[in-house]
Write an enzyme that holds these catalytic residues in place. Structure first.
Site, PDB file in Angstrom:
ATOM      1  N   TYR B  39       6.072  -6.531 -10.776  1.00 45.54           N
ATOM      2  CA  TYR B  39       6.192  -5.333  -9.948  1.00 45.54           C
ATOM      3  C   TYR B  39       7.016  -4.271 -10.647  1.00 45.54           C
ATOM      4  O   TYR B  39       8.007  -4.568 -11.298  1.00 45.54           O
ATOM      5  CB  TYR B  39       6.980  -5.637  -8.668  1.00 45.54           C
ATOM      6  CG  TYR B  39       6.319  -6.500  -7.670  1.00 45.54           C
ATOM      7  CD1 TYR B  39       5.034  -6.269  -7.252  1.00 45.54           C
ATOM      8  CD2 TYR B  39       7.031  -7.544  -7.095  1.00 45.54           C
ATOM      9  CE1 TYR B  39       4.461  -7.064  -6.280  1.00 45.54           C
ATOM     10  CE2 TYR B  39       6.469  -8.346  -6.126  1.00 45.54           C
ATOM     11  CZ  TYR B  39       5.185  -8.103  -5.726  1.00 45.54           C
ATOM     12  OH  TYR B  39       4.633  -8.887  -4.769  1.00 45.54           O
ATOM     13  N   HIS B 195       5.986  -3.096   4.948  1.00 50.84           N
ATOM     14  CA  HIS B 195       6.054  -3.821   3.679  1.00 50.84           C
ATOM     15  C   HIS B 195       6.686  -5.198   3.827  1.00 50.84           C
ATOM     16  O   HIS B 195       6.898  -5.896   2.823  1.00 50.84           O
ATOM     17  CB  HIS B 195       6.823  -3.006   2.636  1.00 50.84           C
ATOM     18  CG  HIS B 195       5.999  -1.907   2.032  1.00 50.84           C
ATOM     19  ND1 HIS B 195       6.280  -0.584   2.207  1.00 50.84           N
ATOM     20  CD2 HIS B 195       4.873  -1.950   1.276  1.00 50.84           C
ATOM     21  CE1 HIS B 195       5.378   0.151   1.571  1.00 50.84           C
ATOM     22  NE2 HIS B 195       4.513  -0.655   1.005  1.00 50.84           N
ATOM     23  N   ARG B 225       0.515   6.147  -8.607  1.00 51.08           N
ATOM     24  CA  ARG B 225       0.738   4.864  -9.264  1.00 51.08           C
ATOM     25  C   ARG B 225      -0.533   4.043  -9.126  1.00 51.08           C
ATOM     26  O   ARG B 225      -1.416   4.369  -8.342  1.00 51.08           O
ATOM     27  CB  ARG B 225       1.911   4.119  -8.646  1.00 51.08           C
ATOM     28  CG  ARG B 225       1.656   3.638  -7.230  1.00 51.08           C
ATOM     29  CD  ARG B 225       2.891   3.007  -6.623  1.00 51.08           C
ATOM     30  NE  ARG B 225       3.217   1.729  -7.219  1.00 51.08           N
ATOM     31  CZ  ARG B 225       2.895   0.539  -6.704  1.00 51.08           C
ATOM     32  NH1 ARG B 225       2.225   0.472  -5.568  1.00 51.08           N
ATOM     33  NH2 ARG B 225       3.237  -0.575  -7.287  1.00 51.08           N
ATOM     34  N   ASN B 227      -2.066   0.124  -8.346  1.00 46.89           N
ATOM     35  CA  ASN B 227      -1.780  -1.226  -7.871  1.00 46.89           C
ATOM     36  C   ASN B 227      -3.075  -2.020  -8.038  1.00 46.89           C
ATOM     37  O   ASN B 227      -4.144  -1.450  -8.244  1.00 46.89           O
ATOM     38  CB  ASN B 227      -1.330  -1.184  -6.408  1.00 46.89           C
ATOM     39  CG  ASN B 227      -0.704  -2.490  -5.978  1.00 46.89           C
ATOM     40  OD1 ASN B 227      -0.338  -3.326  -6.803  1.00 46.89           O
ATOM     41  ND2 ASN B 227      -0.597  -2.684  -4.674  1.00 46.89           N
ATOM     42  N   GLU B 267      -6.230  -0.008  -7.122  1.00 46.01           N
ATOM     43  CA  GLU B 267      -5.963   1.106  -6.208  1.00 46.01           C
ATOM     44  C   GLU B 267      -5.252   2.219  -6.963  1.00 46.01           C
ATOM     45  O   GLU B 267      -4.189   1.987  -7.546  1.00 46.01           O
ATOM     46  CB  GLU B 267      -5.063   0.646  -5.061  1.00 46.01           C
ATOM     47  CG  GLU B 267      -5.707  -0.383  -4.161  1.00 46.01           C
ATOM     48  CD  GLU B 267      -4.734  -0.954  -3.123  1.00 46.01           C
ATOM     49  OE1 GLU B 267      -5.201  -1.699  -2.258  1.00 46.01           O
ATOM     50  OE2 GLU B 267      -3.516  -0.657  -3.197  1.00 46.01           O
ATOM     51  N   TYR B 318      -0.127 -14.048  -3.752  1.00 46.41           N
ATOM     52  CA  TYR B 318      -0.183 -12.785  -3.021  1.00 46.41           C
ATOM     53  C   TYR B 318      -1.432 -11.998  -3.399  1.00 46.41           C
ATOM     54  O   TYR B 318      -2.013 -11.292  -2.577  1.00 46.41           O
ATOM     55  CB  TYR B 318       1.080 -11.969  -3.320  1.00 46.41           C
ATOM     56  CG  TYR B 318       1.118 -10.635  -2.622  1.00 46.41           C
ATOM     57  CD1 TYR B 318       1.106 -10.563  -1.230  1.00 46.41           C
ATOM     58  CD2 TYR B 318       1.174  -9.453  -3.341  1.00 46.41           C
ATOM     59  CE1 TYR B 318       1.139  -9.346  -0.585  1.00 46.41           C
ATOM     60  CE2 TYR B 318       1.210  -8.226  -2.702  1.00 46.41           C
ATOM     61  CZ  TYR B 318       1.194  -8.177  -1.323  1.00 46.41           C
ATOM     62  OH  TYR B 318       1.232  -6.960  -0.682  1.00 46.41           O
ATOM     63  N   LYS B 319      -1.858 -12.119  -4.642  1.00 46.62           N
ATOM     64  CA  LYS B 319      -3.047 -11.397  -5.086  1.00 46.62           C
ATOM     65  C   LYS B 319      -4.333 -12.150  -4.714  1.00 46.62           C
ATOM     66  O   LYS B 319      -5.423 -11.774  -5.169  1.00 46.62           O
ATOM     67  CB  LYS B 319      -3.003 -11.170  -6.599  1.00 46.62           C
ATOM     68  CG  LYS B 319      -1.787 -10.383  -7.095  1.00 46.62           C
ATOM     69  CD  LYS B 319      -1.865  -8.909  -6.757  1.00 46.62           C
ATOM     70  CE  LYS B 319      -0.685  -8.132  -7.354  1.00 46.62           C
ATOM     71  NZ  LYS B 319      -0.643  -6.737  -6.902  1.00 46.62           N
TER      72      LYS B 319
END
Lengths: 323, 350
Positions: B39, B195, B225, B227, B267, B318-319
Site C-alpha cells: 500500500y 474504509h 492514483r 488501485n 481503478e 483482500y484482493k
C-alpha cells in the site's frame, strides 16, 4: 506587475477593470481575466488569494468573492482600508489602479453553504458581510430560507444595497445608533434544522459562538469564518532546516511571506490561521513562540512542536523549523 | 478514432464478449511501478500526461464506452439503489454534470458538444445518440436527477463526498462497476467508517494521511492514483448485492483457462473539488485486462509474475486471490525470464 515566486499553485492573470468606492473605507474591485477565458465557477463563501508586490514584500491576501456565484466573466472583492494594518489593504486602496494586472488564485471555499440546513441564519459584523454577499445571492437563487443580521458602524452603502436586494430578510444594526443584535432572542427562536453562519471581528464572533453553545446549538450547525490579518511585531530570524537557509522576517511581514520570499515553496490555503494547511513542525527553539492561529489546540500551542507560519511569530534567540 | 465504429459492441456478463484492441492493451494503466507491491497513498496531480494514455484527458473515454453504459443501465434496471443521492447533494450533482460536460466537450469535440446560452444548455453526446436541451439547475428539465443523468453517460463509478466537520461523507454516488463494495451500505458513512474493512492500512496511518490530503484538494488541482484487484471474467458488476451471480466464478479457474478468465482490474481514481457545493468527487474508473493480453507486453508479464508471487498473504486475501493465486503464479511464470524490468509503469518503447 507579475512576480516570480516558488508557489506552485495555478494562478490566473487578471486586470483591474473597475474600482468602486463603496463607503469611505471600503472599495470594491472588479478583476477580469486577461486571456478572456471564463473564470472558474465559485460558490458563496469562497475566497481568492490576491498576489501583490508591495515594495519589497510579496503579499498574498485572501479576500471573499462578492460577485454573483456562477458568473465567470469577472471576480469582485471588497476591501476595507485598515490604516493600522500591515499595508496590504493600503496597497489595494492607494496604489492599485484600473488597468493594473495581478495574479489571483483559483477560488477556495472554507465557508460554504451547508445544504442540509432547512434555514440559514447569517450573522455579520462590518466587513464580515463580504462572504455573505455571494452566499445570499446563491440562497436566493435556490429559493432557500435565510435571514441576515448585520451590524455596521454607520449607514454605509452596503446597507442600502442589501435593503434593496433582500428587504425583509435582512435586519440591520447601527453602532452609531447604539443598536445591538438581539442575539439571545435570535438564537433561541429558530426552527429545528437551522444552521448559523458567522463572520466578523473576533469579539463578535466569540460572542456568537459562546451564545450559540449556551443556547444548546449542536456544533455541526454552527459555521464561521475567522481570517486573521497576520499581526505585526518585532523582526526576527528563522532557520529552515530542510532548505538549510536562514530567513529574516520583517516586522510587517508574516513568517509565511518571508519563507516564500526566500524562494521556499510552503503550503497554504487561508493564510489567516484557520485552515491548518501551513502547519509546520518546530525542530527546536530558544525563546517564545507567539501563536496567533485558531487551528492548533491549546495543548499543541503549549507543546512547542508546531507552528502556523501564516499568522504566528517568534521572539527570542533561535527558531528552527522543518521546512 | 473519431468515427463511432471505434466503440465496441460487447458484454460484461453472460457470454462476456468484452475484448481489448492492441491499442487498448498498450494504453492499459498497469499499476505496478516496481517488481513488488505494498500500500501507499501514491497520489499525484491529475494533469494531462503522455498523449494516448489514460492519463491524457480529465475523464477518459475509451472503446468500451457505449457497451459500458448499456451494462450500467442493466444494473440500474435490476437494482435502482446503485444510484443514490441524499437531498442535500443535489447541487453537487449539478456541479458534477457541469464539470463533466465542459471537460468532455473541450477534450473530445468530435463526440461531445455543449452549447450554453445562459441557463439554457444543449448537450450533444454522439456515441450515445443524445441531443438534449435543458435548464441548468432545474431538475424538472432532466429525465433523471443531475447526477444520475450525467453518470448514465460517464464511464466509471463516482462517489460524491460531502465535506463537513473535518471529514468526508459518502452522501451520493453511482456505483455499478465496483470491486465488491456497496453504496447502499456505505451511504452516509464518513471516510474512516467506509474504509473500516481494509486490512493493515489503518495501522500504517495511511487513512489519516489520505483524509488530510483529500480535505485540502483544491478546485482546479485534481489528484489521481491507481488501485488494483483481480476479477474472474471481464465482469464490471462485482457487487456484494450480486455476489450470488459472480462469487462462484473463481471455482471455474484452472491451469488451462487462467490466462483467459483471470483479469487484472485497475481503478484509475481521481479526486476533484466541486465549486458550488464544495463536495469532493471520487471517480473510480475500472479498466479490465486478461492475463493473456497483459502478457503481450513483456515488461508487464515479468513484473506481474513477481508482484503476485511475493504479495503478502493478507493482501492476497483482500484482493480476492486466495483460491486462484497458485494458477496465476504458475501461468505468469512462463513470461518471466528473470531479466530486470525498466522503472515506471509504462510499456517499453518498441
Amino acid at each position: 506587475m507579475i512576480t516570480k515566486s516558488a508557489d506552485k499553485t495555478p494562478k490566473i492573470e487578471v486586470e483591474v477593470t473597475h474600482i468602486q468606492q463603496v463607503s469611505d473605507i471600503i472599495k470594491r474591485f472588479t478583476f477580469t481575466p486577461v486571456d478572456g477565458a471564463p473564470l472558474p465557477v465559485f460558490g458563496g463563501g469562497a475566497h481568492i488569494v490576491v498576489e501583490m508586490l508591495d515594495g519589497e514584500i510579496l503579499r498574498r491576501n485572501p479576500y471573499s468573492l462578492v460577485s454573483k456565484p456562477g458568473s465567470t466573466e469577472n471576480y469582485q472583492i471588497s476591501v476595507r482600508r485598515d490604516d493600522a494594518g500591515r499595508g496590504g489593504s493600503l496597497y489595494m486602496h492607494n496604489t492599485l489602479n484600473v488597468g493594473d494586472r495581478l495574479l489571483v488564485s483559483h477560488p477556495v471555499n472554507l465557508f460554504h453553504i451547508d445544504r442540509r440546513a432547512r434555514k440559514h441564519l447569517l450573522i455579520a459584523g462590518g466587513i464580515g458581510i463580504t462572504p455573505f454577499l455571494a452566499m445570499m445571492a446563491e440562497l436566493e437563487d435556490e429559493s432557500a430560507n435565510f435571514e441576515l443580521h448585520l451590524s455596521a458602524r454607520t449607514d454605509g452603502a452596503f446597507l442600502d444595497e442589501l435593503r434593496g436586494l433582500y428587504g425583509s430578510k435582512g435586519s440591520f444594526y447601527r453602532d452609531d445608533h447604539n443598536e445591538v443584535i438581539p442575539l439571545n432572542e435570535i438564537l433561541t427562536g429558530q426552527p429545528l434544522g437551522t444552521h448559523v453562519y458567522v463572520c466578523g471581528p473576533t469579539g463578535m464572533l466569540e460572542w456568537v459562538l459562546r451564545t450559540a453553545e449556551e443556547a444548546g446549538w449542536p456544533s455541526q450547525n454552527v459555521h464561521y469564518e475567522r481570517f486573521l490579518a497576520p499581526p505585526t511585531g518585532l523582526p526576527y530570524e528563522v532557520n529552515l532546516a530542510t532548505s538549510a537557509i536562514t530567513v529574516k522576517v520583517g516586522g510587517h511581514q508574516s513568517m509565511l511571506e518571508a519563507i516564500e520570499a526566500a524562494g521556499v515553496d510552503a503550503p497554504y490555503l487561508c493564510r489567516g490561521g484557520a485552515c491548518g494547511q501551513c502547519e509546520t513542525r518546530v525542530v527546536s527553539y530558544d525563546g517564545e513562540l507567539l501563536h496567533n492561529d485558531h487551528f492548533l489546540t491549546e495543548e499543541e500551542h503549549a507543546s512547542g512542536t508546531k507552528i502556523m507560519p501564516c499568522v504566528s511569530r517568534f521572539q527570542g534567540r533561535e527558531l528552527v523549523l522543518e521546512r | 478514432m473519431t468515427t463511432l465504429d471505434f466503440f465496441h459492441d460487447e458484454t460484461f456478463r453472460d457470454d462476456f464478449t468484452y475484448w481489448n484492441s492492441p491499442e487498448a492493451i498498450r494504453r492499459f494503466p498497469f499499476p505496478f511501478n516496481e517488481d513488488k507491491y505494498m500500500y501507499s497513498v501514491n497520489l499525484e496531480p491529475h494533469v494531462a500526461f503522455k498523449p494516448g494514455s489514460v492519463f491524457e484527458k480529465s475523464f477518459d473515454v475509451d472503446e468500451h464506452y457505449v457497451s459500458e453504459m448499456r451494462d450500467r443501465a442493466l444494473v440500474l434496471q435490476e437494482d435502482p439503489l446503485r444510484c443514490q443521492s441524499l437531498p442535500h447533494m443535489n447541487m453537487a450533482g449539478w456541479d458534477l454534470l457541469e464539470l463533466i460536460m465542459t471537460k468532455k466537450a473541450a477534450e473530445y469535440p468530435e463526440w461531445f458538444e455543449l452549447h450554453q446560452d445562459g441557463d439554457r444548455w444543449r448537450w450533444v453526446n454522439r456515441p450515445l445518440d443524445i441531443d438534449h436541451t435543458f435548464t441548468f439547475l432545474d431538475n424538472t428539465t432532466l429525465p433523471y436527477g443531475p447526477m444520475e443523468y450525467i453518470m448514465r453517460q460517464t464511464q466509471g463509478d463516482y462517489a460524491i463526498l460531502d465535506q463537513r466537520d473535518n471529514n468526508l461523507w459518502m452522501d451520493a454516488g453511482m456505483i455499478t462497476t465496483q470491486a465488491d463494495w456497496s453504496l447502499d451500505f456505505d451511504l452516509g458513512m464518513n471516510f474512516m467508517e467506509w474504509h473500516g474493512p481494509v486490512p493493515l492500512a489503518h495501522e500504517m496511518g495511511i487513512f489519516d494521511r489520505a483524509l488530510k490530503f483529500l480535505l485540502n484538494v483544491r478546485q482546479g488541482q485534481p489528484a489521481r492514483r491507481l488501485n488494483w484487484t483481480m476479477t474472474v471474467n471481464p465482469r464490471l458488476d462485482t457487487s456484494p448485492e450480486r455476489y450470488a451471480k459472480w462469487g462462484t466464478d473463481r471455482m471455474e479457474v484452472n491451469a488451462d483457462n487462467v490466462g483467459q478468465l483471470m483479469h487484472l482490474r485497475v481503478e484509475l481514481q481521481s479526486f476533484w473539488r466541486l465549486p458550488r457545493s464544495n463536495a469532493l468527487i471520487f471517480p473510480i474508473r475500472c479498466y479490465l485486462i486478461s492475463l493473456q493480453d497483459l502478457a503481450t507486453i513483456p515488461k508487464w508479464g515479468r513484473r506481474f509474475h513477481r508482484v503476485i508471487r511475493d504479495l503478502p498473504d493478507e493482501l492476497a486475501d483482500y484482493k480476492g486471490l486466495t483460491i486462484t493465486r497458485p494458477y496465476v503464479i504458475e501461468y505468469m511464470s512462463q513470461f518471466d525470464d528473470g531479466t530486470p524490468t525498466s522503472p515506471g509503469i509504462f510499456a517499453d518503447e518498441e
